[in-house]
Each structure stands twice: as structure tokens, then as C-alpha cells.
Enzyme design. Sequence first.
Site, PDB file in Angstrom:
ATOM      1  N   GLY A 250      -8.755   7.748  -5.379  1.00 58.99           N
ATOM      2  CA  GLY A 250      -7.621   8.058  -6.242  1.00 58.99           C
ATOM      3  C   GLY A 250      -6.769   9.214  -5.764  1.00 58.99           C
ATOM      4  O   GLY A 250      -5.865   9.645  -6.489  1.00 58.99           O
ATOM      5  N   GLU A 288     -14.249   8.033  -2.257  1.00 61.26           N
ATOM      6  CA  GLU A 288     -13.800   6.651  -1.976  1.00 61.26           C
ATOM      7  C   GLU A 288     -12.281   6.538  -1.891  1.00 61.26           C
ATOM      8  O   GLU A 288     -11.679   5.695  -2.571  1.00 61.26           O
ATOM      9  CB  GLU A 288     -14.278   5.713  -3.097  1.00 61.26           C
ATOM     10  CG  GLU A 288     -15.756   5.681  -3.365  1.00 61.26           C
ATOM     11  CD  GLU A 288     -16.098   4.860  -4.613  1.00 61.26           C
ATOM     12  OE1 GLU A 288     -15.178   4.402  -5.320  1.00 61.26           O
ATOM     13  OE2 GLU A 288     -17.296   4.696  -4.876  1.00 61.26           O
ATOM     14  N   PRO A 289     -11.617   7.355  -1.079  1.00 56.36           N
ATOM     15  CA  PRO A 289     -10.153   7.231  -1.028  1.00 56.36           C
ATOM     16  C   PRO A 289      -9.717   5.987  -0.273  1.00 56.36           C
ATOM     17  O   PRO A 289     -10.354   5.581   0.698  1.00 56.36           O
ATOM     18  CB  PRO A 289      -9.718   8.492  -0.273  1.00 56.36           C
ATOM     19  CG  PRO A 289     -10.879   8.813   0.607  1.00 56.36           C
ATOM     20  CD  PRO A 289     -12.112   8.378  -0.142  1.00 56.36           C
ATOM     21  N   ARG A 328       3.458  -4.345  -5.219  1.00 52.23           N
ATOM     22  CA  ARG A 328       3.391  -3.125  -6.044  1.00 52.23           C
ATOM     23  C   ARG A 328       4.623  -2.929  -6.950  1.00 52.23           C
ATOM     24  O   ARG A 328       4.457  -2.582  -8.116  1.00 52.23           O
ATOM     25  CB  ARG A 328       3.161  -1.886  -5.169  1.00 52.23           C
ATOM     26  CG  ARG A 328       1.827  -1.934  -4.406  1.00 52.23           C
ATOM     27  CD  ARG A 328       1.517  -0.614  -3.710  1.00 52.23           C
ATOM     28  NE  ARG A 328       1.234   0.432  -4.663  1.00 52.23           N
ATOM     29  CZ  ARG A 328       2.064   1.384  -4.996  1.00 52.23           C
ATOM     30  NH1 ARG A 328       3.238   1.493  -4.422  1.00 52.23           N
ATOM     31  NH2 ARG A 328       1.721   2.280  -5.890  1.00 52.23           N
ATOM     32  N   TYR A 332       3.376  -2.815 -10.641  1.00 53.37           N
ATOM     33  CA  TYR A 332       3.262  -1.465 -11.235  1.00 53.37           C
ATOM     34  C   TYR A 332       4.613  -0.777 -11.422  1.00 53.37           C
ATOM     35  O   TYR A 332       4.652   0.439 -11.624  1.00 53.37           O
ATOM     36  CB  TYR A 332       2.455  -0.534 -10.310  1.00 53.37           C
ATOM     37  CG  TYR A 332       1.141  -1.032  -9.804  1.00 53.37           C
ATOM     38  CD1 TYR A 332       0.131  -1.438 -10.671  1.00 53.37           C
ATOM     39  CD2 TYR A 332       0.874  -1.048  -8.431  1.00 53.37           C
ATOM     40  CE1 TYR A 332      -1.088  -1.858 -10.178  1.00 53.37           C
ATOM     41  CE2 TYR A 332      -0.350  -1.461  -7.935  1.00 53.37           C
ATOM     42  CZ  TYR A 332      -1.328  -1.870  -8.821  1.00 53.37           C
ATOM     43  OH  TYR A 332      -2.539  -2.273  -8.328  1.00 53.37           O
ATOM     44  N   CYS A 359      11.193 -16.626  -6.122  1.00 56.85           N
ATOM     45  CA  CYS A 359      11.836 -17.160  -7.319  1.00 56.85           C
ATOM     46  C   CYS A 359      11.220 -16.544  -8.581  1.00 56.85           C
ATOM     47  O   CYS A 359      10.564 -17.228  -9.371  1.00 56.85           O
ATOM     48  CB  CYS A 359      11.679 -18.669  -7.299  1.00 56.85           C
ATOM     49  SG  CYS A 359      13.006 -19.454  -8.173  1.00 56.85           S
ATOM     50  N   GLU A 360      11.373 -15.240  -8.731  1.00 52.31           N
ATOM     51  CA  GLU A 360      10.902 -14.479  -9.894  1.00 52.31           C
ATOM     52  C   GLU A 360      11.870 -13.314 -10.081  1.00 52.31           C
ATOM     53  O   GLU A 360      12.230 -12.656  -9.099  1.00 52.31           O
ATOM     54  CB  GLU A 360       9.512 -13.850  -9.629  1.00 52.31           C
ATOM     55  CG  GLU A 360       8.379 -14.805  -9.421  1.00 52.31           C
ATOM     56  CD  GLU A 360       7.899 -15.490 -10.690  1.00 52.31           C
ATOM     57  OE1 GLU A 360       8.174 -14.987 -11.796  1.00 52.31           O
ATOM     58  OE2 GLU A 360       7.274 -16.549 -10.557  1.00 52.31           O
ATOM     59  N   TYR A 386      -2.345  -1.311  -0.211  1.00 50.55           N
ATOM     60  CA  TYR A 386      -2.090  -2.304  -1.252  1.00 50.55           C
ATOM     61  C   TYR A 386      -0.795  -3.073  -0.976  1.00 50.55           C
ATOM     62  O   TYR A 386      -0.030  -3.376  -1.895  1.00 50.55           O
ATOM     63  CB  TYR A 386      -2.080  -1.636  -2.644  1.00 50.55           C
ATOM     64  CG  TYR A 386      -3.343  -0.855  -2.889  1.00 50.55           C
ATOM     65  CD1 TYR A 386      -4.548  -1.517  -3.110  1.00 50.55           C
ATOM     66  CD2 TYR A 386      -3.367   0.542  -2.840  1.00 50.55           C
ATOM     67  CE1 TYR A 386      -5.721  -0.813  -3.302  1.00 50.55           C
ATOM     68  CE2 TYR A 386      -4.546   1.258  -3.016  1.00 50.55           C
ATOM     69  CZ  TYR A 386      -5.711   0.569  -3.248  1.00 50.55           C
ATOM     70  OH  TYR A 386      -6.879   1.264  -3.428  1.00 50.55           O
TER      71      TYR A 386
HETATM   72  C1  LIG Z   1     -13.988   1.963  -7.412  1.00 51.75           C
HETATM   73  C2  LIG Z   1     -12.775   2.345  -6.635  1.00 51.75           C
HETATM   74  N1  LIG Z   1     -12.900   3.234  -5.643  1.00 51.75           N
HETATM   75  C3  LIG Z   1     -11.847   3.616  -4.896  1.00 51.75           C
HETATM   76  C4  LIG Z   1     -10.574   3.108  -5.116  1.00 51.75           C
HETATM   77  C5  LIG Z   1      -9.464   3.547  -4.232  1.00 51.75           C
HETATM   78  O1  LIG Z   1      -8.403   4.104  -4.914  1.00 51.75           O
HETATM   79  P1  LIG Z   1      -7.231   4.811  -4.112  1.00 51.75           P
HETATM   80  O2  LIG Z   1      -6.698   3.831  -3.118  1.00 51.75           O
HETATM   81  O3  LIG Z   1      -6.231   5.136  -5.142  1.00 51.75           O
HETATM   82  O4  LIG Z   1      -7.824   6.004  -3.435  1.00 51.75           O
HETATM   83  C6  LIG Z   1     -10.381   2.180  -6.152  1.00 51.75           C
HETATM   84  C7  LIG Z   1      -9.054   1.619  -6.408  1.00 51.75           C
HETATM   85  O5  LIG Z   1      -8.801   0.728  -7.136  1.00 51.75           O
HETATM   86  C8  LIG Z   1     -11.510   1.784  -6.920  1.00 51.75           C
HETATM   87  O6  LIG Z   1     -11.397   0.900  -7.922  1.00 51.75           O
END
Ligand SMILES: Cc1ncc(COP(=O)(O)O)c(C=O)c1O
Length: 438
Positions: A250, A288-289, A328, A332, A359-360, A386
Site C-alpha cells: 500500500g 508487500e508493496p 484504473r 477507480y 464502446c463504454e 495495475y
Molecule cells: C494483500 C495485499 N498485499 C499487497 C498489495 C499491494 O498493494 P500496493 O500495490 O498498493 O502496494 C495488495 C493490493 O491489492 C494486497 O491486496
Amino acid sequence: MQTERGEATHGITRDGEGRLCCGGVPLAEVIRTAGVSTPAYVYDLDAIAAVGRRLSRALPRGSVCAYAIKANGAGPIVRALVHEGCGVDVVSGGELAAALACGVLPDRVVYSGVAKRDDELDRAIAAQLRGIHVESVEEIDRLAARAAALGARDVGVAIRHNPDVEVDTHANIATGHDEAKFGVAAEDIGAALEAIARSPRLKLRGLSAHVGSQIMREEEYAAGVTAVCELATAVRAQGFGLRYLDTGGGFGVSYRDEHATPDPTRFVATALAKMKEHGHGDLELVVEPGRALVAAHGVIVTRVIQPKVSRTGRRWLLVDAGMNDLLRPALYQAHHRIEPLESKPGEARVAWRVAGPVCESSDDFGEYLLPDPPPALLAIRDAGAYGRSMASAYNARPLASEIFVARGGIAAVRTADGLAETIERELGLTLARGADRS
Ligand SMILES: Cc1ncc(COP(=O)(O)O)c(C=O)c1O
């Protein structure tokens, strides 16, 4: 950007002649040399590797920067990050297979997901990952049953906690509040611990939380970390041993101004400090980035198809990249900078509403100040995360090509399928010979 060894890792920059470059190579030249049609994704592998290296080095031995492969699973990118010492965070059996194919050690892989199928659990058990991150008591019972069926022992498990922390982000990417489907709520942690303890085959190794994406301030990240630390204190007090805490990804990225993007190592420092403060400095940290490693270092090069000026005066600029290539903005309401590949000093700019061919009505990137007459090629910035990983062949449109730049040249190209291959794969139809050319 400069690496610690002093070599230049350019990322996406504009040179003295106004040409937008990737890794120091003008994007127009990249497209020409690769010989692919637009839209095409272009990435700077050196810049991506440099972020992976910085994050890996910011962590103590044993701790892991587990790249969230969902952000971009392209082989050259994942291999480059694994080479820099990153692990991988996966959320499906497919992502797990891809991560292992890129040479990551299973002990550096964590696997989250609310609805893992039995075959996916089996794959994860067989691979002996660092941790299968369970998201419900029901899942723990299923995992224990699969472990028994396979005769597996010592299956590493972490409980993904839903700490009910609200972060200031788009509702579709907030995951740690009590209404989200993710994670085990505080009231259910006791039952989750009991379910793990009941199985002689499962071994609790960690606790995790990912409260959402696009976190721009450390204090917000700290709220999720604090929740995991407090849970760790309670769990350890009950006699459970732990190896690691996973504080999720995140780490935010500014889509309007790269200088406003927080240094991702600050989130790691925050997590390490909080763990120490709570007496868990002896545990390993997993982060977990996803986006922070790749977003800024990828662009989509798109060709202007034509303008369309309506009688009400709206100036549409219709391009060949659509929401199937980059979802995206439609999903979003995300903003991505859109710029000409070559910009000339003093050229007049007007407001264009840039939209794709899908076509949206939501296939609309928004309003941008761009030259008039419009240039032939534009770049959609910050598309490394993404982007291609969420792309689809909607409207029978081929998936975009991908070009990987490294050390001042093209390191790899994934050429898009042609029309005939796309129609065969997506629709099960074989075109008559030559029909894709008419
Ligand atoms: C469990 C988990 N870890 C890590 C991430 C990675 O998030 P970000 O790309 O924002 O760092 C996500 C994103 O959806 C997630 O669901």
C-alpha cells in the site's frame, strides 16, 4: 535517480530536446526499434530494480520485501526484482506458479486470498512457502484437511488480520475496514488460533495485515502496523511462537507529481520502529508493496486516431489505448498524466478530453492540456502498476505489447497477438486466411 553504485537509472524523463525517454532512450525510438504497434507498454527495468534494491537493503537479514506480483507479473520485471533480493506476495495459484518460475525461493513467498481453491491450497502446501495467509476460520479448516490429504507437515501459516483500520483512499482499494471481505476480524482471532492449534500439520508462523493501497502518510501505515503488533503481543502471551509480522503493502504513489511520492523505505522504517517499540524487534518483517516498485517506471505509448469536436465545443482526442489496456481510470476514477512524446517549446496547448476506442462511456481518461494540432503519439504516465496486469481483450482488442528497457537499450519485447490469434483465443473462432488483413 542514481543507484548506490552511481550508475544512472533514469526512469521516465524528458531530455534536453523535449523528448520523453525511458531509461534514457527516447520513447519514439523505443517503439520504432521494437517494431510493435501501439498501444504499447514500455518499462524501465533498471529503475524498477533500483527500487527493489533499496527496499531489500532497508530490511534486516531474514526480513522480506515481498513484491505484490498482482501489480505487474511480467517475467522480466519479476526476475529483476527477485535478482535484487525481493520475495513475492501472490494471491492465486497462477501467480504462485509465475513467481516460482521467476526463481524466487519459496521461503520468500507469502500467499494471501479470501477464496483459495483446493488445488491452489495443494500447490501452496507442496511448494513449502514461508506462509499461507489464511483469511477465515473456515479456510483454516480447509487448509488442515488438504494438508492431511497430502500427508504434509509443518505447513507455515499466517493469520491475515482485519484490524478495522480506515485509510484515506478510494473505497475500492481500502481493505482493512470491518465491512471488507478480507482478513480475520478481532472477534474471530481466538477461533482461528484454536483451529490452527487443532491441526498437527499447520504451524503458525506469522500475523499479517494489509489495510489498503495508496497510503501516502506514514502515520496511516503505522495504524495498521500497530494493530498487527498489538495482536502479536496477545498471541505470544498465549504461548504461540511467531517468526514474522507482515505489515502489508500500500506504499502510495503520486499520479500527479512524482516529487510528491513518499520514499518507500520510510514505510519500512516505520514498521521496523513500531515492531521494536512493541517488543517484537526479534521477529522478521515482511512487507508487500506492489505499485511503489513499478507504477512510475512504466508508460503506455498510444497513437492519436483523430480529434472529434462536438457542436457544443467539446474537443475529444480519440486515442488507440482504451480501458481494456488501462482499467484504473474507469475502475477507480484514477488520474494518469498524459503527455506528448515530443514537446516543442512555446507550442500552443488546448484542453482535450482524451478517450479510447472501447464502446463504454467510462473509457475516458479525462481532460488534458495538449498541443493543437495534436501530436501523433502520447504517453500515459505511471502505468507500470495495475495496467497490463488488469488488461483484457474486451471488444476483441488484442492485449498491448510490452517493451522492457535496460542499460540504455531494449532488453526484451513481448509482442501483442495479432487480430487472428486474439479472436481464436478469446472467441474460439478461426479467421479465414487473410481475413485479419482486410
Ligand atoms: C494483500 C495485499 N498485499 C499487497 C498489495 C499491494 O498493494 P500496493 O500495490 O498498493 O502496494 C495488495 C493490493 O491489492 C494486497 O491486496
